[in-house]
Design a protein around this motif. Structure first.
Motif, short mmCIF file in Angstrom:
data_model
loop_
_atom_site.label_atom_id
_atom_site.label_comp_id
_atom_site.label_asym_id
_atom_site.label_seq_id
_atom_site.Cartn_x
_atom_site.Cartn_y
_atom_site.Cartn_z
N GLY A 239 0.82 -1.21 0.00
CA GLY A 239 0.00 0.00 0.00
C GLY A 239 0.85 1.26 0.00
N ARG A 240 1.92 1.22 0.77
CA ARG A 240 2.84 2.37 0.83
C ARG A 240 3.47 2.61 -0.53
N ARG A 241 3.92 1.54 -1.16
CA ARG A 241 4.54 1.68 -2.49
C ARG A 241 3.52 2.19 -3.51
N GLY A 242 2.28 1.72 -3.41
CA GLY A 242 1.23 2.18 -4.32
C GLY A 242 0.98 3.68 -4.17
N LEU A 243 0.93 4.16 -2.94
CA LEU A 243 0.75 5.60 -2.70
C LEU A 243 1.95 6.38 -3.21
N HIS A 244 3.14 5.85 -3.01
CA HIS A 244 4.36 6.50 -3.49
C HIS A 244 4.30 6.61 -5.02
N ASP A 245 3.86 5.53 -5.68
CA ASP A 245 3.72 5.56 -7.14
C ASP A 245 2.70 6.62 -7.57
N GLU A 246 1.58 6.70 -6.86
CA GLU A 246 0.54 7.69 -7.17
C GLU A 246 1.10 9.11 -7.04
N ALA A 247 1.84 9.36 -5.97
CA ALA A 247 2.44 10.68 -5.76
C ALA A 247 3.47 10.99 -6.84
N SER A 248 4.20 9.98 -7.27
CA SER A 248 5.21 10.18 -8.32
C SER A 248 4.56 10.57 -9.63
N GLU A 249 3.47 9.91 -9.97
CA GLU A 249 2.74 10.26 -11.20
C GLU A 249 2.16 11.67 -11.10
N LEU A 250 1.63 12.02 -9.94
CA LEU A 250 1.11 13.37 -9.73
C LEU A 250 2.22 14.40 -9.92
N LEU A 251 3.38 14.11 -9.39
CA LEU A 251 4.52 15.03 -9.54
C LEU A 251 4.90 15.18 -11.01
N ARG A 252 4.94 14.08 -11.73
CA ARG A 252 5.26 14.16 -13.17
C ARG A 252 4.23 15.00 -13.91
N GLU A 253 2.95 14.82 -13.57
CA GLU A 253 1.89 15.62 -14.19
C GLU A 253 2.07 17.11 -13.88
N ARG A 254 2.38 17.43 -12.63
CA ARG A 254 2.53 18.83 -12.21
C ARG A 254 3.76 19.49 -12.83
N LEU A 255 4.76 18.69 -13.18
CA LEU A 255 5.98 19.23 -13.80
C LEU A 255 5.89 19.24 -15.33
N ASN A 256 4.88 18.58 -15.88
CA ASN A 256 4.75 18.41 -17.33
C ASN A 256 4.88 19.75 -18.06
N GLY A 257 5.75 19.75 -19.07
CA GLY A 257 5.98 20.94 -19.87
C GLY A 257 7.05 21.86 -19.31
N LYS A 258 7.40 21.69 -18.06
CA LYS A 258 8.43 22.53 -17.41
C LYS A 258 9.71 21.75 -17.14
N VAL A 259 9.52 20.54 -16.60
CA VAL A 259 10.67 19.69 -16.26
C VAL A 259 10.31 18.26 -16.64
N GLU A 260 11.23 17.59 -17.32
CA GLU A 260 11.03 16.19 -17.68
C GLU A 260 11.83 15.31 -16.72
N VAL A 261 11.11 14.41 -16.06
CA VAL A 261 11.77 13.45 -15.17
C VAL A 261 11.19 12.07 -15.48
N ASP A 262 12.01 11.05 -15.31
CA ASP A 262 11.47 9.71 -15.47
C ASP A 262 10.77 9.31 -14.17
N PHE A 263 10.10 8.16 -14.20
CA PHE A 263 9.31 7.73 -13.06
C PHE A 263 10.16 7.57 -11.81
N ASP A 264 11.34 6.94 -11.93
CA ASP A 264 12.19 6.71 -10.76
C ASP A 264 12.68 8.03 -10.16
N THR A 265 13.00 9.00 -11.00
CA THR A 265 13.42 10.31 -10.50
C THR A 265 12.25 11.00 -9.80
N ALA A 266 11.05 10.88 -10.36
CA ALA A 266 9.86 11.46 -9.72
C ALA A 266 9.65 10.82 -8.35
#
Length: 160
Positions: free
Chosen positions: A119-146
């Protein structure tokens, strides 16, 4: 080493002590580990700019994270202000599940610990995707960096 992969990365991450402040020893340790993890392996680029590797300074401006991205030379590339409002729920939920995980380590069965950790890892993944979405167009990061950047954002909120 002038290849694109070498340029598409962070070479340093610093925290603004004036706006973020220093934490207690546990908080400082968590922040240092998060930064080390980011620098150990990352993919980070500013769209339309091939001047990396980059230096990132993170500060707090009116309850938002200011990501000041510069070249190795110190030349400014972009400052991206990231609202933390979209992260409130996931940070709160992540803290709760981390607390449950650390409590479970002391007394739960291995299968219970594994379930909480999933469950913790799933939430971490969700937060990482949210971060990638919020950075979209400004900063490109891969999933692991997010994931690593979210760990740092969480460490900035963590109260030991």
């Amino acid at each position: 080493m002038g290849d694109a992969k070498h340029r598409r990365r962070l070479m340093s991450v610093t925290l603004d002590e004036v706006s973020i402040g220093r934490g207690n020893p546990d908080q400082e340790h968590e922040r240092a580990v998060a930064i080390w993890d980011i620098l150990e392996a990352n993919s980070f680029a500013v769209p339309g700019d091939d001047g990396g590797p980059y230096c990132l300074n993170i500060s707090l401006v009116e309850k938002k994270l200011a990501l000041d991205i510069r070249r190795e030379s110190g030349d400014a590339v972009i400052v991206h202000v990231l609202s933390l409002t979209p992260f409130r729920r996931v940070i709160k939920d992540y803290k709760l599940i981390c607390d449950s995980y650390y409590a479970a380590i002391r007394s739960a069965t291995p299968s219970q610990i594994e379930a909480i950790d999933m469950g913790r890892r799933g939430l971490h993944d969700e937060a990482s995707e949210l971060l990638r979405e919020r950075l979209n167009g400004k900063v490109e990061v891969d999933f692991d960096t997010a994931r690593r950047l979210f760990t740092l954002i969480f460490a900035l909120h963590w109260k030991g």
